[in-house]
Each structure stands twice: as structure tokens, then as C-alpha cells.
Design an enzyme around this catalytic site. Structure first.
Site, PDB file in Angstrom:
ATOM      1  N   ARG A  90      -7.054  31.967  38.337  1.00 37.60           N
ATOM      2  CA  ARG A  90      -7.422  30.564  38.566  1.00 37.60           C
ATOM      3  C   ARG A  90      -7.881  30.423  40.016  1.00 37.60           C
ATOM      4  NH1 ARG A  90      -3.980  25.821  40.308  1.00 37.60           N
ATOM      5  NH2 ARG A  90      -5.424  24.103  40.012  1.00 37.60           N
ATOM      6  N   HIS A 133     -10.720  21.256  44.416  1.00 37.49           N
ATOM      7  CA  HIS A 133      -9.398  21.497  45.001  1.00 37.49           C
ATOM      8  C   HIS A 133      -9.452  21.023  46.457  1.00 37.49           C
ATOM      9  CE1 HIS A 133      -5.559  24.070  44.493  1.00 37.49           C
ATOM     10  NE2 HIS A 133      -5.479  23.519  45.685  1.00 37.49           N
ATOM     11  N   GLU A 178      -4.548  18.291  41.282  1.00 34.42           N
ATOM     12  CA  GLU A 178      -3.579  17.394  41.915  1.00 34.42           C
ATOM     13  C   GLU A 178      -4.216  16.158  42.560  1.00 34.42           C
ATOM     14  OE1 GLU A 178      -1.417  19.880  44.648  1.00 34.42           O
ATOM     15  OE2 GLU A 178      -0.444  21.012  43.073  1.00 34.42           O
ATOM     16  N   ASN A 304       1.537  21.565  37.676  1.00 36.32           N
ATOM     17  CA  ASN A 304       1.986  22.291  38.868  1.00 36.32           C
ATOM     18  C   ASN A 304       3.382  21.810  39.206  1.00 36.32           C
ATOM     19  OD1 ASN A 304      -0.578  23.320  38.896  1.00 36.32           O
ATOM     20  ND2 ASN A 304      -1.207  22.348  40.818  1.00 36.32           N
ATOM     21  N   TYR A 306       6.871  22.551  41.763  1.00 34.72           N
ATOM     22  CA  TYR A 306       7.546  23.260  42.852  1.00 34.72           C
ATOM     23  C   TYR A 306       8.997  22.827  43.022  1.00 34.72           C
ATOM     24  CZ  TYR A 306       3.012  25.102  44.081  1.00 34.72           C
ATOM     25  OH  TYR A 306       1.819  25.774  44.026  1.00 34.72           O
ATOM     26  N   GLU A 361       0.446  26.108  38.443  1.00 39.87           N
ATOM     27  CA  GLU A 361       0.975  26.575  39.735  1.00 39.87           C
ATOM     28  C   GLU A 361       2.487  26.513  39.706  1.00 39.87           C
ATOM     29  OE1 GLU A 361      -0.370  24.608  43.337  1.00 39.87           O
ATOM     30  OE2 GLU A 361      -2.453  24.625  42.618  1.00 39.87           O
TER      31      GLU A 361
HETATM   32  O1  IFM Z   1      -1.042  25.359  48.425  1.00 45.15           O
HETATM   33  C1  IFM Z   1      -0.882  24.271  47.589  1.00 45.15           C
HETATM   34  C2  IFM Z   1      -2.019  24.182  46.593  1.00 45.15           C
HETATM   35  O2  IFM Z   1      -3.250  24.113  47.219  1.00 45.15           O
HETATM   36  C3  IFM Z   1      -1.869  22.956  45.739  1.00 45.15           C
HETATM   37  N1  IFM Z   1      -0.557  22.877  45.153  1.00 45.15           N
HETATM   38  C4  IFM Z   1       0.572  23.081  46.007  1.00 45.15           C
HETATM   39  C5  IFM Z   1       0.405  24.350  46.814  1.00 45.15           C
HETATM   40  C6  IFM Z   1       1.631  24.568  47.738  1.00 45.15           C
HETATM   41  O3  IFM Z   1       1.766  23.489  48.604  1.00 45.15           O
END
Ligand code: IFM
Length: 460
Positions: A90, A133, A178, A304, A306, A361
Site C-alpha cells: 500500500r 495521503h 484518514e 487504521n 493505533y 494501518e
Molecule cells: O505515519 C502516519 C501515517 O501517515 C498515517 N497514519 C498514522 C501513521 C502514524 O502516525
């Protein structure tokens, strides 16, 4: 340029009956143009080039002029991706690299991406292309950027030309990565490019981004009907600090602002009920027909993930983020909370009629130590282990998840954090540009390469 010494490592593993081992489940690695490419002089200026010049905007005062020099090292980087044994890569297209200010294609920029697409296909790696992006051409920002409705139509035009040029080479398109970050971080709190700060801007910019997505979906269904076309959203489950009803309400409010504001219009063609509560000046300018355009049918939604966030009530804004002590954190200061991924996926599944989901992600910045040519990043490896199990669990509970991408293939420009935070499963020495696979990268490689259907195929 690639160091070969492999550190001792813990493996990634899932149960033998895990749905992650199905031949139809895709594993990949992800990057984005501005974060890795460099070669800024070969393209138009973008909003991040400009933002990086603002004193104090980027923690280490760095910029994307060279980044990982992927523009020149793309061939070895594709070898690297192939060596990891992943099914998919990706990456994003730099709008200012493929377009000229006069609205025509930049043939040199297009050639760069065609070379990448063709090499990936030759190596049997599926290209997952993100069309935006965050690197908006600066000349469009000078005309109002995402606060200007016309930017959505400029995006449609760019997507039209680029998708025609790419023909049938792309396996999957994602219109935006995002939009929350572009809109909220970029136009409301100003910690990302273009650095504007106003509570009145965030939702207006978000609406134009979502409109751009919908317009691009129309173009893609015409120019690229055989690719999987969708969008990538980021989510952080919003938890309340206490069981106190006011804190619970605060967390729900944050969830409406940061998560539901994006997914609900895309799936249901309407904004959350919150739209009736926000001040008139904060509301987006919605024209007749916009919501139908935004809610175009998608082949997938990219998620995505985290971390989660914790909130308490706040008299002024209704909610306030709380930083709790003694929680396990990544180098970004983000809590390591894998169960949040299962919870998020189940919530999305139970709330919306969704197309298949890809985890586009997931990963962690960790304070890597480069010792004896090795990076033994056990904490990152453990992050991947627990999050893969979180995906396994969501699928077993009925969520239709088709793939998982590690963020990131390699260390890169982490936006306002500069190059200090390292998300890669491959280490980048920014002086020599040498890439070194970390323990997590070897473990990911071994895991994806040893899936039963691949082993059996070799035996046959
Ligand atoms: O690095 C970023 C990415 O560009 C977009 N999503 C979160 C990642 C980590 O912060």
C-alpha cells in the site's frame, strides 16, 4: 544497501485454525509518498513542504526534501518488499508529482508510478494505491485548500487523469487516507499542514474531503471498474475515565466528533446527530445532492488503528482527553491497547452495514536501538503479535476482515514528529540511506511466508 545480519527473534504466531491463515487473507506493508519519496524538486510544492518551513512546526526541524530517497531507491525498496514475502504493498500517489498546475499530467511523475506498479505486478505483489495521503499541491491551498469546495472537483479531475494513465494495473484504490487528520489536525487545531486553527474550519474541510471522495468514487467506477475502490479512515475508540454519566457522555461526544463524523456519512449518507448541536458557524456547507455523492457504494473500508483515547467531561468543550499514568505506551506516547482493535471492529460491524474491512494501518513507533547491525525491536514485535490476535478475534466474532497492512514498511518522516519517531519494520539510516530489516520485519516475513497455503504450494 541492505544489511543482512538477522538478529535472534521472537516469532509471530496465531493458532493453526486462525482465519488470518486463510489463502484469501491479504498481508501487506504500507507507506505514503511524502513520508518516503524525497525528490521534492521533481514535483510541485505541497502543503507539507510549506508547513515544514514554519519554525517549530516539525519537532526536529526536518522536512520531506529527501526523506528515505525512495524516489531514487524504489527498485531496491521493491526488492525489499518482495523479500518480506507480502501479498500487497500500500503506497500513495503524490498529487503534486503527477499533476502540473495547468491541470495536465506530469508525464515524468506518472512514469515513476507506472514503473512501480509494473514492477510490483511482475513480482506478484498487489498494488494498493492511496490517491491522497495529505500532500495537497500548495497552489490549491493558496486558493483555500480543503476549505474551498472547488478542491473536491480538482481532486476528481486529478483522479480521472491518473486512473486513466494507470489503466488496469491497480488492484485497489483508496481515495483518501484518514480525512479526520487532514481536516481536524490540519484545519482545526493546526498541528498538521496547512496549519490553520479554527473550530469553524474542521468540519467544513471534512465535508469537502468527503465530497472529494464521493466524486472520485464516481470516476473510479468508470475508469477502473475492476479494482477494489474505497477509503481509509482512522479510528480510536473513545473510553470514559469513570462510570460517571457525565464522563460517559463526554466519551460519546468525542466519538461523534472524531470517529462517527467520517464513517456515518460514507455509509448512511448523513452526519451524526451532533450536527444539530454544533454552532452554526462550525457547520459544513452541504449542498443538495452532496450526501448521496458521499455515500457512494464502496468495495471495502480501510481501518487504521493505533490506540484508544480516554475522556472526561469538560465544562467548556463537553469533553477533554485524559493522559493516564502507568499505561504501556509506544514512543509516540500512545497507549498500547490491542483489545481496542477488536472492540472497534465489532462496534463498526454492529453499527453499520459495511463492505469488507481491511486493516490498512497498524503498528508502533518504538525507541529502536541499532546495535551490531541489528535492531532487536521486541516491543514492536509484541505489538504486532497482540494486534494480529485482536484481528483474529474480531473475525471469529463475525467481522468480515480481508487483510492487514503493517505501518510501516520502513522508518520515515513522521509528520510533525519529523524523523525521530520510527514506525518501520525496516530501519532507515538517514545518512547512508541503508535499510536494515528489524527483528519485527523478520518475524513478519517468516509469518507471512510460512502460511500453510504457501508451504503446500511449494510442496506441490
Ligand atoms: O505515519 C502516519 C501515517 O501517515 C498515517 N497514519 C498514522 C501513521 C502514524 O502516525
Amino acid at each position: 544497501m541492505l544489511t543482512e545480519s538477522q538478529p535472534s527473534q521472537t516469532q509471530l504466531h496465531v493458532p493453526a485454525d486462525s482465519p488470518l491463515l486463510s489463502p484469501n487473507f491479504t498481508f501487506g506493508v504500507a507507506t505514503a509518498s511524502f513520508q518516503i519519496e524525497g525528490a521534492a524538486s521533481e514535483r510541485l510544492e505541497n502543503i507539507w513542504d510549506r508547513f515544514c518551513q514554519v519554525p517549530g512546526a516539525i519537532k526536529d526541524d526536518s522536512n520531506g526534501l529527501v526523506a528515505c530517497d525512495h524516489y531514487h531507491l524504489w527498485e531496491q525498496d521493491i526488492e525489499l518488499i518482495a523479500s518480506l514475502g507480502v501479498d500487497a504493498y500500500r503506497f500513495s500517489i503524490s498529487w503534486p508529482r503527477v499533476m502540473q498546475q495547468n491541470g495536465q499530467l506530469n508525464e515524468q511523475g506518472i512514469r515513476f508510478y507506472l514503473n512501480i506498479l509494473e514492477r510490483l505486478i511482475a513480482k506478484n505483489i498487489k498494488p494498493y494505491v492511496t490517491l491522497y495521503h495529505w500532500d495537497l499541491p500548495q497552489y490549491l491551498e493558496d486558493q483555500g485548500g480543503w476549505l474551498n469546495r472547488d478542491t473536491a472537483y480538482q481532486f476528481k479531475h486529478y483522479v480521472d487523469l491518473v486512473s486513466q494513465a494507470f489503466g488496469d494495473r491497480v488492484y485497489s484504490y483508496s481515495t483518501l487516507n484518514e480525512p479526520f487528520c487532514s481536516a481536524y489536525l490540519g484545519y482545526e487545531i493546526g498541528i498538521h499542514a496547512p496549519g490553520l486553527k479554527s473550530p469553524q474550519y474542521g468540519k467544513k474541510a471534512a465535508h469537502h474531503l468527503l465530497l472529494a471522495h464521493g466524486l472520485a468514487m464516481q470516476v473510479l467506477s468508470k475508469n477502473s471498474p475492476n479494482s477494489m475502490n474505497g477509503i481509509v479512515l482512522n479510528f480510536s475508540p473513545c473510553h470514559s475515565l469513570t462510570n460517571n454519566p457525565q464522563d460517559i457522555k463526554a466519551a460519546q461526544l468525542a466519538d461523534q466528533h472524531f470517529n462517527q463524523w467520517y464513517i456515518k456519512p460514507l455509509i448512511e449518507g448523513q452526519y451524526p446527530a451532533l450536527i444539530d448541536q454544533i454552532p452554526f458557524e462550525h457547520k459544513p456547507d452541504i449542498l443538495d445532492g452532496d450526501m448521496q455523492i458521499i455515500a457512494a457504494a464502496m468495495d471495502y473500508v480501510g481501518v487504521n488503528y493505533y490506540t484508544r483515547e480516554i475522556y472526561q467531561t469538560d465544562m467548556q468543550n463537553g469533553f477533554e482527553k485524559v493522559q493516564q499514568k502507568n499505561l504501556p505506551l509506544t514512543d509516540m506516547g500512545w497507549e498500547i491497547y490491542p483489545q481496542g482493535l477488536t472492540e472497534l471492529l465489532l462496534d463498526l460491524h454492529n453499527t453499520y452495514k459495511l463492505p469488507p474491512i481491511y486493516i490498512t494501518e497498524n503498528g508502533a513507533a518504538m525507541p529502536d536501538k541499532f546495535i551490531d547491525n541489528k535492531i532487536d525491536d521486541q516491543e514492536r514485535l509484541s505489538y504486532y503479535q497482540t494486534h494480529l490476535m485482536a484481528v483474529d478475534s474480531a473475525i471469529r466474532q463475525g467481522v468480515n476482515i480481508k487483510g492487514y497492512f503493517a505501518w510501516s514498511l520502513m522508518d520515515n518522516f513522521e509528520w510533525a514528529e519529523g524523523y525521530v519517531k520510527r514506525f518501520g519494520i525496516v530501519y532507515v539510516d538517514y545518512q547512508s540511506m541503508q535499510r536494515t530489516i528489524k527483528a519485527s520485519g523478520y518475524a513478519y516475513r517468516d509469518f507471512v511466508s510460512n502460511r500453510p497455503h504457501l508451504i503446500n504450494r511449494e510442496v506441490v
